[in-house]
Design an enzyme around this catalytic site. Structure first.
Site, PDB file in Angstrom:
ATOM      1  N   ARG A  86       0.790  -1.171  -0.029  1.00  0.00           N
ATOM      2  CA  ARG A  86       0.027  -0.097  -0.138  1.00  0.00           C
ATOM      3  C   ARG A  86       0.799   1.031   0.068  1.00  0.00           C
ATOM      4  O   ARG A  86       2.043   1.322   0.706  1.00  0.00           O
ATOM      5  CB  ARG A  86      -0.954  -0.050   1.251  1.00  0.00           C
ATOM      6  CG  ARG A  86      -1.846  -1.025   1.445  1.00  0.00           C
ATOM      7  CD  ARG A  86      -2.875  -0.922   2.577  1.00  0.00           C
ATOM      8  NE  ARG A  86      -2.247  -1.187   3.799  1.00  0.00           N
ATOM      9  CZ  ARG A  86      -2.842  -1.506   4.899  1.00  0.00           C
ATOM     10  NH1 ARG A  86      -3.957  -1.241   4.954  1.00  0.00           N
ATOM     11  NH2 ARG A  86      -2.032  -1.671   6.092  1.00  0.00           N
TER      12      ARG A  86
ATOM     13  N   ASP B 124       0.303   5.460   0.554  1.00  0.00           N
ATOM     14  CA  ASP B 124      -0.566   6.433   1.244  1.00  0.00           C
ATOM     15  C   ASP B 124      -0.959   7.376   0.198  1.00  0.00           C
ATOM     16  O   ASP B 124      -0.212   7.609  -0.835  1.00  0.00           O
ATOM     17  CB  ASP B 124       0.037   7.224   2.340  1.00  0.00           C
ATOM     18  CG  ASP B 124      -0.021   6.033   3.554  1.00  0.00           C
ATOM     19  OD1 ASP B 124      -0.522   5.236   3.615  1.00  0.00           O
ATOM     20  OD2 ASP B 124       1.034   6.306   4.525  1.00  0.00           O
TER      21      ASP B 124
ATOM     22  N   ARG C 193       7.993   7.996   6.043  1.00  0.00           N
ATOM     23  CA  ARG C 193       8.094   9.436   6.429  1.00  0.00           C
ATOM     24  C   ARG C 193       8.231   9.810   7.725  1.00  0.00           C
ATOM     25  O   ARG C 193       8.804  10.997   7.922  1.00  0.00           O
ATOM     26  CB  ARG C 193       6.650   9.804   5.909  1.00  0.00           C
ATOM     27  CG  ARG C 193       6.247   9.812   4.480  1.00  0.00           C
ATOM     28  CD  ARG C 193       4.797   9.718   4.134  1.00  0.00           C
ATOM     29  NE  ARG C 193       4.173  10.887   4.699  1.00  0.00           N
ATOM     30  CZ  ARG C 193       2.564  11.072   4.795  1.00  0.00           C
ATOM     31  NH1 ARG C 193       1.950   9.989   4.477  1.00  0.00           N
ATOM     32  NH2 ARG C 193       2.367  12.150   5.179  1.00  0.00           N
TER      33      ARG C 193
END
Length: 248
Positions: A49, A51, A194
């Site tokens: 995945r 974001d 991040r």
């Protein structure tokens, strides 16, 4: 028969890779166009995945079909129907039990920072105006490889069974006005890159010492790490699979 799709996408218009109940995702768009071309409902499984707003230089997904497909023609048709910010690079047949997510050996990300205002980079990189000590940031990046539990960099509300990841490579490289963080691991937690970049840039700006990174990791407390940096600077850059996934 099972097929892998290799693709790339610019993530600004999408709420991430995975299907969402009330927002447009890359998976949704790709499934829709693939189903139209093959004239039946096709479900795809991605390698992972990303974001909302995150880009992919290389992403893989698999799907099943009961007929032998002309993959070159399918690639051409898909690219003609997909929006300009999603591009299919390759489609190929794999073993029936090959899995885009579970068979991946490693994944790599890049995070792009620009050090001066650039009119052409606002959707592709994060502008950092304060000076960064790249040497200290790389000293801290080396520390990451000494650990396996990265709960401190994981999104708080998550359903993962383990916070363990094996980081094989972590390095900052400067290229003119751009600073790029390269990281490779066997797996990543949601928001992990991040949060790591946010912590390392705090070190680069002198807000944290290099050694404080060890304390942050060992605390297993997301609140002690740096804030997550903006999504638009992050790129899923490479996914590696074993050679034996190909159909013989």
């Amino acid at each position: 028969m099972r097929y892998f799709i290799e693709l790339s996408y610019f993530g600004k218009a999408y709420h991430g890779w995975q299907n969402q109940p009330s927002a447009v995702s890359v998976q949704e768009v790709l499934e829709s166009k693939l189903s139209m071309v093959l004239r039946e409902k096709i479900d795809i499984v991605g390698a992972g995945r990303t974001d909302a707003g995150v880009h992919a230089l290389q992403m893989f997904a698999h799907f099943d079909h009961d007929q032998q497909l002309d993959t070159a023609q399918l690639k051409y048709k898909l690219n003609s129907m997909l929006p300009k910010d999603i591009a299919v690079a390759n489609i190929f047949e794999v073993r029936q039990d090959a899995h885009a997510r579970f068979d991946a050996v490693s994944r790599s990300y890049e995070y792009h920072i620009v050090l001066e205002k650039d009119a052409f980079s606002h959707d592709f990189a994060w502008l950092v105006k304060l000076p960064l000590d790249v040497k200290k940031m790389n000293q801290a990046a080396d520390i990451l490889k000494e650990y396996t539990n990265f709960k401190s960099f994981s999104r708080s509300r998550t359903d993962v069974k383990t916070y363990n990841c094996r980081i094989d490579h972590a390095e900052w490289r400067k290229d003119g006005n751009r600073l790029i963080f390269h990281i490779t691991a066997d797996r990543f937690l949601r928001n992990m890159v991040r949060a790591i970049v946010g912590t390392l840039t705090n070190i680069g700006q002198g807000k944290y010492s290099v050694d404080r990174l060890k304390e942050i990791i060992e605390s297993e407390d997301r609140g002690k790490a740096g804030a997550s940096v903006p999504a638009h600077g992050l790129y899923l850059s490479r996914i590696v699979y074993p050679e034996n996934i190909m159909k013989e």
